[in-house]
Each structure stands twice: as C-alpha cells, then as structure tokens.
Design a protein around this motif. Sequence first.
Motif, PDB file in Angstrom:
ATOM      1  N   VAL A  47      21.218 184.736  58.673  1.00 51.42           N
ATOM      2  CA  VAL A  47      20.182 184.064  59.452  1.00 51.42           C
ATOM      3  C   VAL A  47      20.660 183.828  60.877  1.00 51.42           C
ATOM      4  O   VAL A  47      21.857 183.750  61.153  1.00 51.42           O
ATOM      5  N   LEU A  48      19.685 183.710  61.767  1.00 49.72           N
ATOM      6  CA  LEU A  48      19.920 183.252  63.131  1.00 49.72           C
ATOM      7  C   LEU A  48      18.849 182.211  63.422  1.00 49.72           C
ATOM      8  O   LEU A  48      17.658 182.532  63.471  1.00 49.72           O
ATOM      9  N   GLY A  49      19.261 180.954  63.559  1.00 49.93           N
ATOM     10  CA  GLY A  49      18.316 179.863  63.748  1.00 49.93           C
ATOM     11  C   GLY A  49      18.382 179.278  65.138  1.00 49.93           C
ATOM     12  O   GLY A  49      19.440 179.255  65.768  1.00 49.93           O
ATOM     13  N   PHE A  50      17.247 178.785  65.623  1.00 52.91           N
ATOM     14  CA  PHE A  50      17.157 178.178  66.950  1.00 52.91           C
ATOM     15  C   PHE A  50      17.170 176.656  66.827  1.00 52.91           C
ATOM     16  O   PHE A  50      16.357 176.074  66.095  1.00 52.91           O
ATOM     17  N   TYR A  51      18.082 176.019  67.562  1.00 55.77           N
ATOM     18  CA  TYR A  51      18.231 174.568  67.494  1.00 55.77           C
ATOM     19  C   TYR A  51      18.386 173.980  68.892  1.00 55.77           C
ATOM     20  O   TYR A  51      19.079 174.562  69.731  1.00 55.77           O
ATOM     21  N   LEU A  54      15.989 178.500  53.086  1.00 56.75           N
ATOM     22  CA  LEU A  54      15.720 179.308  51.902  1.00 56.75           C
ATOM     23  C   LEU A  54      16.431 180.653  52.011  1.00 56.75           C
ATOM     24  O   LEU A  54      16.999 181.148  51.029  1.00 56.75           O
ATOM     25  N   ALA A  55      16.414 181.244  53.201  1.00 57.40           N
ATOM     26  CA  ALA A  55      17.126 182.503  53.413  1.00 57.40           C
ATOM     27  C   ALA A  55      18.625 182.320  53.190  1.00 57.40           C
ATOM     28  O   ALA A  55      19.287 183.166  52.576  1.00 57.40           O
ATOM     29  N   VAL A  56      19.167 181.209  53.680  1.00 58.91           N
ATOM     30  CA  VAL A  56      20.588 180.911  53.455  1.00 58.91           C
ATOM     31  C   VAL A  56      20.879 180.844  51.957  1.00 58.91           C
ATOM     32  O   VAL A  56      21.857 181.417  51.465  1.00 58.91           O
ATOM     33  N   ALA A  57      20.010 180.152  51.224  1.00 56.48           N
ATOM     34  CA  ALA A  57      20.199 180.006  49.781  1.00 56.48           C
ATOM     35  C   ALA A  57      20.152 181.355  49.068  1.00 56.48           C
ATOM     36  O   ALA A  57      20.801 181.542  48.036  1.00 56.48           O
ATOM     37  N   MET A  58      19.398 182.303  49.631  1.00 59.57           N
ATOM     38  CA  MET A  58      19.291 183.631  49.027  1.00 59.57           C
ATOM     39  C   MET A  58      20.437 184.550  49.436  1.00 59.57           C
ATOM     40  O   MET A  58      20.506 185.697  49.009  1.00 59.57           O
ATOM     41  N   GLY A  59      21.331 184.054  50.293  1.00 66.02           N
ATOM     42  CA  GLY A  59      22.464 184.864  50.721  1.00 66.02           C
ATOM     43  C   GLY A  59      22.148 185.818  51.851  1.00 66.02           C
ATOM     44  O   GLY A  59      22.927 186.734  52.140  1.00 66.02           O
ATOM     45  N   THR A  60      21.017 185.615  52.515  1.00 65.51           N
ATOM     46  CA  THR A  60      20.604 186.471  53.623  1.00 65.51           C
ATOM     47  C   THR A  60      21.166 185.936  54.935  1.00 65.51           C
ATOM     48  O   THR A  60      21.210 184.723  55.150  1.00 65.51           O
ATOM     49  N   PRO A  89      12.097 177.598  55.548  1.00 75.05           N
ATOM     50  CA  PRO A  89      12.368 178.988  55.175  1.00 75.05           C
ATOM     51  C   PRO A  89      13.711 179.513  55.679  1.00 75.05           C
ATOM     52  O   PRO A  89      14.294 180.405  55.053  1.00 75.05           O
ATOM     53  N   LEU A  90      14.222 178.973  56.784  1.00 75.19           N
ATOM     54  CA  LEU A  90      15.557 179.365  57.244  1.00 75.19           C
ATOM     55  C   LEU A  90      16.600 178.974  56.199  1.00 75.19           C
ATOM     56  O   LEU A  90      17.484 179.770  55.845  1.00 75.19           O
ATOM     57  N   GLY A 107      13.261 172.348  53.469  1.00 73.03           N
ATOM     58  CA  GLY A 107      14.631 172.383  53.958  1.00 73.03           C
ATOM     59  C   GLY A 107      15.453 171.213  53.462  1.00 73.03           C
ATOM     60  O   GLY A 107      16.617 171.374  53.064  1.00 73.03           O
ATOM     61  N   ASP A 108      14.859 170.017  53.468  1.00 69.47           N
ATOM     62  CA  ASP A 108      15.552 168.820  52.992  1.00 69.47           C
ATOM     63  C   ASP A 108      15.962 168.976  51.528  1.00 69.47           C
ATOM     64  O   ASP A 108      17.071 168.594  51.132  1.00 69.47           O
ATOM     65  N   VAL A 109      15.059 169.533  50.735  1.00 67.11           N
ATOM     66  CA  VAL A 109      15.328 169.703  49.308  1.00 67.11           C
ATOM     67  C   VAL A 109      16.418 170.748  49.074  1.00 67.11           C
ATOM     68  O   VAL A 109      17.327 170.549  48.259  1.00 67.11           O
ATOM     69  N   LEU A 110      16.360 171.862  49.788  1.00 68.75           N
ATOM     70  CA  LEU A 110      17.376 172.899  49.618  1.00 68.75           C
ATOM     71  C   LEU A 110      18.765 172.385  49.985  1.00 68.75           C
ATOM     72  O   LEU A 110      19.766 172.798  49.384  1.00 68.75           O
TER      73      LEU A 110
END
Length: 346
Positions: free
Chosen positions: A285-289, A277-283, A274-275, A21-24
């Motif tokens: 997302v719904l993330g829990f924070y 990564l999904a953003v980077a792929m244009g998918t 992976p969350l 995630g940090d790298v993306l």
Amino acid sequence: MTSRIHHPIKNILILRPDRLGDVLLTLPTVRNIHTAFPDAKISYLCTKYTAEILRNYTLISDLLLYDPTIKHHHLSGIYQLSKVIADYNYDLAIHLLPRFPLALATFMAGTKYSIGSGYRWFSFLYTNRLYEHRKYNKHHEAEYNLRLAAMAGVSATPSADSYNFFHFPEKTISKVANITKSVFGSAPFIIIHPGSGSSSHDWPQSHFIELIRLLNKKGDYRVGITGTESERTLLKPFESAGIDYVNLLGQFNLEELAVLLKSAKLMVANSTGPLHLAVAMGTLVLGFYPIAPSLGPERWGPFGRPAQEHITPESGEKVENKTGHLIDMSSISPQRVFERIQQILK
C-alpha cells in the motif's frame, strides 16, 4: 478498584463497534488474546458493516451485532443487549471503544472482568481500568489496543502473523476472480481508492487523475478505482479526463473487496479503512497522511505488515501557527507519488 484477573478465562468478549479501519487495527489484539488464552472462545461485538469482514477471521468464534440507533437505543435497548451478553456468560470483556451503553451492558450482564479506559465518567462500570489518554497520540492505534488488553496478561507486542487468519468462501473467491479476469484480463493491476469517508484530509482528485495519467503512460499496470455507491460523484472529474481506468465503485461488499485487494499489486489510497484492509490482505500500500498527531501515520498509518508505505506533505498550510501541522495534501505532487510507486514495485 482494579480486580486481579484469575484464570481460567474461557469466554471473552471484545467490543469495538466502529469503522472499518478502527476494527482492523484491533486484530493484532485479537491474535494476542488467542495466544494468551488458547482454549478460550473469542466473541466480537461490532456493527453489521464490519461483520462482513470479521466473520472471515477464524480466531473469532461469534459476532454480536450492535445497533445503537434502533435495536440497542435507549435503556430498553441496552437492557436487551445485556441479556444477550449474559447468555454467553463471558468471563472477560475488553472495551476497545469506551462507550457508556456498552460499559453498562457488560456491567448489567454480570461479566466477571471488564477492562476499559479509566478516564471516562462511567469508568466505575469497568472492573479493571487503564489510565492512559489516547488523545496525546503517543502510540499507534493498534498499540493502544494492545496496551489495554495487556491488563489481562496479554502481550503488548504485536505478532507478525496477526492478519494470517482470514479465510474466505470459495464462492466469493471465484466471483471476484471472474470479475477481475473480465475487466483486467491477465494484466497486473493497481487499485486506487480516492475517497475516505471524511475520516482525514484527502489527496486532491486532480492529483489522482494526474497519477493515473502517469501510470497509463508507463503502461506496466492497469488501474481500478474502488469506492462505495455513494461516492460515485467523486468520479465525475475522472470521466472527462481522458484517462484509462476500470470503474469498480459499488461492485463489491467488504468480503469481496478484501479478496480483490489480495489480488492487486498495490493499493493507493487516503487514510481510510480499505487501506488497512489491503494491509491485512498482505497487499502493498501507499497511503496519504497529513502531518498532524491525531491524523498522521504514527497514529493511523499502515500497521502490522512489512514493506507498507505512507507519504506526507513536504510543505503546506498550517492548522494554526502554533502547531506547525501540515494538512495541505495538494503539496504531495503526482510525480512524487508516481516515483514512489516505481520504487515500491521494482
């Protein structure tokens, strides 16, 4: 003393040997560096793990693999790394992760300009220093990266097309397509990623199970669960819950996972690589924070794409009485998440 960066800059090294995630979240910076220096070659120093995804980002010319535990351990390893860096003859190094061995390596390599944090004991090894503490969580992590690179004349405003430069091998695309066809048929699918590698506070497994039950009842989408081979124990409660899902744990490397996520209608996950990564792929997302400055969506949430979603607790236990931080993720009900999914996908 800070050096004024003079052009031309022909060879640039970005350093962030970190988690996925940090790298993306550095890719908007890579994009803007390319815009500022369109004729320059951009290299990226990373770990072997994240190299699996970075090798598909076409704005990066070369990858330097960093191994702090064996190959680049101790002073002899730092010296070997400095020799590799020196061979590339970099004009500029941007340290997005301030670490002494890396700062020393670019210094020993004679890199003309090196940009890094001004708040480390080894900051004297950088020629250009930014005096900004990330610990105060005033900006998103991606914005902190951009602000550091701005010292080289790079725009600190993220570009809308930062993630549009991925290109995957046809062999990988074909392999993933065959797998998804065999397990999902032609049905649209949602990916659920219940693990997080202990990077944040997780939504309870029991809640993920109940969410899948609600999705099964609705029947519009199939459900696939992803994760690493080491996370198989997470699926124990799922196996006896009487719910319908496809077990995809351990079946994909990072490159293949990216292609899989690109085909998904939605990814539901904790705050994890992976969350992003999904953003980077244009998918979608719904993330829990949790509601906590150092872990919350303002610092680590989905970044750089429109229509990305996150969800936080409405009530819960506090980290301590003085802070008011909400970290009890169980207060996010499966029904609330299910309803948000319906809104996202309608």
